[in-house]
Design an enzyme around this catalytic site. Structure first.
Site, PDB file in Angstrom:
ATOM      1  N   LYS A 112      26.322  32.248  38.793  1.00  0.00           N
ATOM      2  CA  LYS A 112      25.594  33.375  39.397  1.00  0.00           C
ATOM      3  C   LYS A 112      24.108  33.259  39.075  1.00  0.00           C
ATOM      4  CE  LYS A 112      28.840  35.113  41.628  1.00  0.00           C
ATOM      5  NZ  LYS A 112      28.821  34.957  43.077  1.00  0.00           N
ATOM      6  N   TYR A 135      31.445  30.489  35.297  1.00  0.00           N
ATOM      7  CA  TYR A 135      31.310  31.426  36.422  1.00  0.00           C
ATOM      8  C   TYR A 135      29.991  32.188  36.310  1.00  0.00           C
ATOM      9  CZ  TYR A 135      31.664  35.663  39.175  1.00  0.00           C
ATOM     10  OH  TYR A 135      31.377  36.692  40.045  1.00  0.00           O
ATOM     11  N   SER A 174      25.780  39.290  40.159  1.00  0.00           N
ATOM     12  CA  SER A 174      26.646  40.064  39.266  1.00  0.00           C
ATOM     13  C   SER A 174      25.877  40.530  38.043  1.00  0.00           C
ATOM     14  CB  SER A 174      27.809  39.165  38.838  1.00  0.00           C
ATOM     15  OG  SER A 174      28.511  39.768  37.777  1.00  0.00           O
TER      16      SER A 174
HETATM   17  P1  NAD Z   1      37.352  37.284  46.604  1.00  0.00           P
HETATM   18  O1  NAD Z   1      37.925  36.095  45.938  1.00  0.00           O
HETATM   19  O2  NAD Z   1      38.273  38.368  47.023  1.00  0.00           O
HETATM   20  O3  NAD Z   1      36.497  36.845  47.879  1.00  0.00           O
HETATM   21  C1  NAD Z   1      35.835  35.609  47.955  1.00  0.00           C
HETATM   22  C2  NAD Z   1      36.323  34.929  49.219  1.00  0.00           C
HETATM   23  O4  NAD Z   1      35.636  33.699  49.368  1.00  0.00           O
HETATM   24  C3  NAD Z   1      37.824  34.621  49.189  1.00  0.00           C
HETATM   25  O5  NAD Z   1      38.405  35.135  50.369  1.00  0.00           O
HETATM   26  C4  NAD Z   1      37.892  33.090  49.156  1.00  0.00           C
HETATM   27  O6  NAD Z   1      38.996  32.603  49.878  1.00  0.00           O
HETATM   28  C5  NAD Z   1      36.565  32.716  49.800  1.00  0.00           C
HETATM   29  N1  NAD Z   1      36.000  31.423  49.396  1.00  0.00           N
HETATM   30  C6  NAD Z   1      35.854  30.921  48.143  1.00  0.00           C
HETATM   31  N2  NAD Z   1      35.252  29.719  48.205  1.00  0.00           N
HETATM   32  C7  NAD Z   1      35.009  29.460  49.517  1.00  0.00           C
HETATM   33  C8  NAD Z   1      34.398  28.398  50.227  1.00  0.00           C
HETATM   34  N3  NAD Z   1      33.932  27.318  49.603  1.00  0.00           N
HETATM   35  N4  NAD Z   1      34.332  28.482  51.571  1.00  0.00           N
HETATM   36  C9  NAD Z   1      34.807  29.558  52.230  1.00  0.00           C
HETATM   37  N5  NAD Z   1      35.400  30.590  51.621  1.00  0.00           N
HETATM   38  C10 NAD Z   1      35.485  30.552  50.278  1.00  0.00           C
HETATM   39  O7  NAD Z   1      36.190  37.857  45.652  1.00  0.00           O
HETATM   40  P2  NAD Z   1      35.366  39.203  45.755  1.00  0.00           P
HETATM   41  O8  NAD Z   1      35.746  40.068  44.627  1.00  0.00           O
HETATM   42  O9  NAD Z   1      35.392  39.728  47.141  1.00  0.00           O
HETATM   43  O10 NAD Z   1      33.934  38.633  45.417  1.00  0.00           O
HETATM   44  C11 NAD Z   1      32.982  38.342  46.431  1.00  0.00           C
HETATM   45  C12 NAD Z   1      31.713  37.847  45.773  1.00  0.00           C
HETATM   46  O11 NAD Z   1      31.239  38.841  44.875  1.00  0.00           O
HETATM   47  C13 NAD Z   1      31.876  36.583  44.945  1.00  0.00           C
HETATM   48  O12 NAD Z   1      30.725  35.791  45.101  1.00  0.00           O
HETATM   49  C14 NAD Z   1      31.973  37.101  43.533  1.00  0.00           C
HETATM   50  O13 NAD Z   1      31.559  36.156  42.592  1.00  0.00           O
HETATM   51  C15 NAD Z   1      31.011  38.279  43.598  1.00  0.00           C
HETATM   52  N6  NAD Z   1      31.269  39.304  42.578  1.00  0.00           N
HETATM   53  C16 NAD Z   1      32.498  39.871  42.484  1.00  0.00           C
HETATM   54  C17 NAD Z   1      32.753  40.834  41.504  1.00  0.00           C
HETATM   55  C18 NAD Z   1      34.120  41.449  41.352  1.00  0.00           C
HETATM   56  O14 NAD Z   1      34.403  42.012  40.288  1.00  0.00           O
HETATM   57  N7  NAD Z   1      34.991  41.410  42.350  1.00  0.00           N
HETATM   58  C19 NAD Z   1      31.716  41.216  40.640  1.00  0.00           C
HETATM   59  C20 NAD Z   1      30.453  40.622  40.786  1.00  0.00           C
HETATM   60  C21 NAD Z   1      30.242  39.664  41.766  1.00  0.00           C
END
Ligand code: NAD
Ligand code: UDP
Length: 342
Positions: A156, A152, A127
């Site tokens: 990362k 959080y 991120s």
């Molecule tokens: P999201 O919460 O929609 O998706 C993450 C998924 O991982 C969820 O479906 C959750 O149920 C699953 N999960 C969490 N812990 C788990 C575990 N221990 N085992 C199995 N499944 C697990 O989030 P997203 O927005 O799709 O984000 C995906 C990735 O991108 C994450 O790592 C997040 O930190 C990163 N990210 C997101 C953003 C954003 O703004 N959405 C920005 C930068 C980075």
């Protein structure tokens, strides 16, 4: 040629589900793993409907080594994309151990199993949060990482380090690409999948769409007195389908051995900064509606200005954001309307 198979952890989530669609469309086999802690099976149905393929789904927690090992025994993976993580900044301040355990633990378990089952390639969801309030803009991959303002954000940064050290120790046997996302938004144009915020959204775009839908009374714009052209904060909003495509090219780069280093980092953004007020006005114009909003005090800890230098991703990955702000804001609103009819 034999089809390559990609494990998508967090595959029922927002970005994982969109990436699964793009992977299938690019000719990959895909297996989704998710513990559904922040998602539901309807998203998986959405992915299956868009692709027309009964994509396998394993409901497994990535911190559960035994259960995840069963998945590695069942399939052969050429690559992994690791999305699974907890991602709510404010929750992480209240529950730091949960965040460190889940986000670090899941990555470490996965890397262990990848080594054991000889899966060499991983893309990791990092991120722009790792840059903090960057001194120079736009932010390049060389911009220094700064101390995170939340557990959080720390996870990362720590996960990047875990990945880096593991790749060095693997001495050529493994490759990784960390993608540093800027601000993902929008939904698949089919409106069969999109973002599913739990509770009151903290992110801007879901808050806007929920306000337009009447679920929230009024959008608070956190500050209009910053040192920016219109006084509101600036971000680089990246369409979720464009972001998903970046993962597909990152996977291809490693599988085809085109990576220049075993551990690489790329910014994924548009290269354009958009202010909160600009975004709100564009949303109103594109969707032909009036949004109830007011100027509110600044939000503690907010970064003022951030947007990506995407030169490296453009030149090295051959990837570029293609969707316009207007298209994505229309898709976000269409998705919100689908959610309301559920
Ligand atoms: P999201 O919460 O929609 O998706 C993450 C998924 O991982 C969820 O479906 C959750 O149920 C699953 N999960 C969490 N812990 C788990 C575990 N221990 N085992 C199995 N499944 C697990 O989030 P997203 O927005 O799709 O984000 C995906 C990735 O991108 C994450 O790592 C997040 O930190 C990163 N990210 C997101 C953003 C954003 O703004 N959405 C920005 C930068 C980075
Ligand atoms: N923002 C806002 N009102 C909201 C939510 C967000 O004004 O209800 C602003 C926030 O202050 C920031 C921008 O929108 O300047 C993007 O916020 P978000 O939480 O989506 O992303 P992040 O700050 O994590 O980059």
């Amino acid at each position: 040629m034999m089809k390559r198979c990609v494990l998508v952890t967090g595959g029922a989530g927002y970005i994982g589900s969109h990436t699964a669609v793009e992977l299938v469309e690019a000719g990959y086999d895909v297996v989704l793993v998710d513990n559904l802690s922040n998602s539901d099976e309807q998203t998986i149905e959405g992915v299956r409907r868009i692709t027309g393929i009964e994509i396998p789904f394993e409901q497994v927690d990535c911190c559960d080594r035994e259960a995840l090992e069963e998945v590695f025994k069942k399939y052969h993976f050429d690559a992994v994309i690791h999305f699974a993580a907890s991602k709510a900044v404010y929750e992480s301040i209240e529950k730091p151990l949960m965040y460190y355990r889940n986000n670090l633990g899941s990555l470490m378990t996965l890397l262990d199993l990848m080594r054991k089952y000889e899966c060499a390639n991983i893309v990791f969801s990092s991120s722009a949060v790792v840059y903090g309030d960057a001194e120079h803009l736009p932010v390049t991959e060389q911009s220094p990482r700064q101390a995170a303002t939340s557990p959080y954000g720390n996870t990362k940064r720590m996960c990047e380090d875990i990945l880096h050290d593991t790749i060095i120790a693997a001495d050529g046997a493994m490759r990784a690409i960390a993608l540093r996302y800027f601000n993902p938004f929008g939904a698949h144009p089919s409106a069969l999948i999109g973002e599913l915020p739990r509770g009151v959204p903290s992110n801007l775009v879901p808050y806007i769409t929920q306000t337009a839908a009447g679920i929230r009374e009024c959008l608070n714009i956190f500050g209009d007195d910053y040192d920016t052209p219109d006084g509101s904060c600036i971000r680089d909003y990246i369409d979720v389908v464009d972001l998903a495509r970046a993962h597909v090219v990152a996977i291809g780069r490693m599988i085809e051995g085109r990576n220049k280093q075993n551990y690489e980092i790329f910014n994924v953004g548009t290269g354009r900064g958009v202010s909160v007020l600009e975004l709100v006005q564009a949303f109103e114009r594109v969707n032909n509606l009036k949004l109830n909003y007011r100027i509110a005090p600044r939000r503690a800890g907010d970064i003022i200005v951030s947007w990506a230098d995407t030169t490296l991703a453009n030149n090295e990955l051959g990837w570029k954001a293609t969707r316009t702000l207007d298209e994505t804001l229309a898709a976000a609103w269409k998705w919100q309307q689908v959610l309301m009819s559920r």
